[in-house]
Design a protein around this motif. Structure first.
Motif, PDB file in Angstrom:
ATOM      1  N   THR A 125     -10.226  11.439  -6.743  1.00 20.89           N
ATOM      2  CA  THR A 125     -10.925  10.864  -5.593  1.00 20.89           C
ATOM      3  C   THR A 125     -10.200   9.616  -5.099  1.00 20.89           C
ATOM      4  O   THR A 125     -10.038   9.411  -3.886  1.00 20.89           O
ATOM      5  N   LYS A 126      -9.752   8.792  -6.032  1.00 21.42           N
ATOM      6  CA  LYS A 126      -9.015   7.571  -5.672  1.00 21.42           C
ATOM      7  C   LYS A 126      -7.707   7.918  -4.964  1.00 21.42           C
ATOM      8  O   LYS A 126      -7.332   7.288  -3.967  1.00 21.42           O
ATOM      9  N   ARG A 127      -7.013   8.948  -5.473  1.00 22.92           N
ATOM     10  CA  ARG A 127      -5.764   9.377  -4.838  1.00 22.92           C
ATOM     11  C   ARG A 127      -6.007   9.838  -3.404  1.00 22.92           C
ATOM     12  O   ARG A 127      -5.251   9.500  -2.486  1.00 22.92           O
ATOM     13  N   ARG A 159       3.604   6.206  -5.364  1.00 23.20           N
ATOM     14  CA  ARG A 159       3.376   6.506  -6.774  1.00 23.20           C
ATOM     15  C   ARG A 159       2.351   7.620  -6.933  1.00 23.20           C
ATOM     16  O   ARG A 159       2.487   8.495  -7.787  1.00 23.20           O
ATOM     17  N   THR A 160       1.320   7.587  -6.088  1.00 19.53           N
ATOM     18  CA  THR A 160       0.301   8.638  -6.115  1.00 19.53           C
ATOM     19  C   THR A 160       0.914  10.005  -5.829  1.00 19.53           C
ATOM     20  O   THR A 160       0.646  10.992  -6.534  1.00 19.53           O
ATOM     21  N   LEU A 161       1.737  10.067  -4.803  1.00 19.70           N
ATOM     22  CA  LEU A 161       2.370  11.327  -4.427  1.00 19.70           C
ATOM     23  C   LEU A 161       3.336  11.818  -5.510  1.00 19.70           C
ATOM     24  O   LEU A 161       3.366  13.006  -5.836  1.00 19.70           O
ATOM     25  N   ARG A 187       0.828  -1.208   0.000  1.00 22.52           N
ATOM     26  CA  ARG A 187       0.000   0.000   0.000  1.00 22.52           C
ATOM     27  C   ARG A 187       0.867   1.264   0.000  1.00 22.52           C
ATOM     28  O   ARG A 187       0.539   2.251  -0.661  1.00 22.52           O
ATOM     29  N   ILE A 188       1.948   1.216   0.764  1.00 12.60           N
ATOM     30  CA  ILE A 188       2.854   2.371   0.792  1.00 12.60           C
ATOM     31  C   ILE A 188       3.464   2.602  -0.581  1.00 12.60           C
ATOM     32  O   ILE A 188       3.622   3.746  -1.026  1.00 12.60           O
ATOM     33  N   GLU A 220      -5.640   9.013   2.442  1.00 13.32           N
ATOM     34  CA  GLU A 220      -6.307   8.906   3.748  1.00 13.32           C
ATOM     35  C   GLU A 220      -6.023   7.544   4.380  1.00 13.32           C
ATOM     36  O   GLU A 220      -5.803   7.447   5.601  1.00 13.32           O
ATOM     37  N   ALA A 221      -6.015   6.503   3.528  1.00 14.72           N
ATOM     38  CA  ALA A 221      -5.685   5.166   4.042  1.00 14.72           C
ATOM     39  C   ALA A 221      -4.234   5.131   4.518  1.00 14.72           C
ATOM     40  O   ALA A 221      -3.908   4.503   5.542  1.00 14.72           O
ATOM     41  N   PHE A 222      -3.372   5.835   3.786  1.00 15.67           N
ATOM     42  CA  PHE A 222      -1.958   5.880   4.169  1.00 15.67           C
ATOM     43  C   PHE A 222      -1.775   6.605   5.506  1.00 15.67           C
ATOM     44  O   PHE A 222      -0.936   6.216   6.316  1.00 15.67           O
ATOM     45  N   GLU A 223      -2.558   7.650   5.729  1.00 11.68           N
ATOM     46  CA  GLU A 223      -2.473   8.373   6.998  1.00 11.68           C
ATOM     47  C   GLU A 223      -2.804   7.449   8.166  1.00 11.68           C
ATOM     48  O   GLU A 223      -2.162   7.497   9.215  1.00 11.68           O
ATOM     49  N   ARG A 224      -3.792   6.591   7.969  1.00 15.19           N
ATOM     50  CA  ARG A 224      -4.153   5.642   9.023  1.00 15.19           C
ATOM     51  C   ARG A 224      -3.040   4.609   9.221  1.00 15.19           C
ATOM     52  O   ARG A 224      -2.705   4.242  10.351  1.00 15.19           O
ATOM     53  N   LEU A 225      -2.472   4.170   8.100  1.00 11.46           N
ATOM     54  CA  LEU A 225      -1.367   3.208   8.185  1.00 11.46           C
ATOM     55  C   LEU A 225      -0.155   3.812   8.878  1.00 11.46           C
ATOM     56  O   LEU A 225       0.523   3.151   9.661  1.00 11.46           O
TER      57      LEU A 225
END
Length: 233
Positions: free
Chosen positions: A205-207, A147-149, A141-142, A212-217
């Motif tokens: 929206t997907k990014r 890649r998104t960033l 996931r990271i 947000e999922a990464f922030e939780r991780l």
């Protein structure tokens, strides 16, 4: 100093242009003038000065109703010069401000579907996940978030590097030469059609969801790091 032989005998057509098309002729002449103007931006060396004068003379001959061969020589010289524009001196190259972005993209390739750091295991392997597998899933996931960033940062880099000069080059090249640099810039910067806007909204929206999922991780990872640090103390 540029090492370029643009004498008429050395010039070979880079593409077949409709020489009878007045609009195309004007566009190629405009490209030649733009190249001359670009080369004059810095103090030119002797070879560059000769090139500027040579091309300027050919442009004048082509404009003054010279024979078709003179026009053909002029157009081919302009096209040949454009082919070598990446060798122009610093400060005179078209789209020079995008060079570092392009090189970084070649290296990082954030749009690749192949993970940069993590490579998927064989899908036929057993899917019973243990605690170590959970950490591997986090790593995957990271990797996707990175890649998104990176993609977002490149988009911003293209936007801030664009200028009126960029627009002038794009408009000048329109209808004359296919340019990888123009395609690269427009890929990030072009005005989008309605269906493209819809896809863009979905991608953004997907990014955001990924981040947000990464922030939780990241909170979970930080907790593990702090726990290990406490144990070491």
């Amino acid at each position: 100093m540029m090492n370029l032989d643009i004498s008429p005998k050395a010039v070979k057509p880079l593409s077949y242009l409709e020489m009878d098309d007045l609009e195309t002729q004007e566009k190629v002449i405009s490209l030649g003038k733009k190249l001359v103007s670009s080369l004059q931006q810095k103090d030119p060396d002797q070879v560059t000065t000769w090139m500027i004068n040579y091309l300027s003379e050919q442009i004048e001959r082509a404009k003054d109703g010279a024979c078709e061969q003179a026009k053909k020589d002029c157009f081919e010289t302009i096209l040949q010069l454009w082919e070598s524009h990446s060798t122009f001196p610093n400060g005179t190259r078209p789209f020079e401000s995008f060079e570092s972005i392009s090189k970084a993209l070649d290296s990082l390739n954030p749009e690749s579907h192949i993970p940069r750091y993590y490579h998927q295991r064989d899908s036929n392997e057993p899917k019973n996940l243990d605690e170590s597998d959970n950490w591997v899933e986090i790593a995957k996931r990271i990797d996707g978030t990175a890649r998104t960033l990176i993609t977002f940062m490149f988009e911003q880099a293209v936007l801030v590097s664009s200028s009126e000069e960029t627009k002038e080059w794009i408009n000048t090249l329109a209808g004359t030469i296919k340019s990888n640099e123009v395609n690269f810039i427009l890929r990030f910067h072009a005005e989008k059609e309605p269906d493209e806007i819809e896809n863009r909204v979905k991608n953004l929206t997907k990014r955001i969801n990924n981040l947000e999922a990464f922030e939780r991780l990241s909170k979970s990872i930080r907790h593990s790091l702090n726990e290990e640090l406490r144990n070491l103390k």
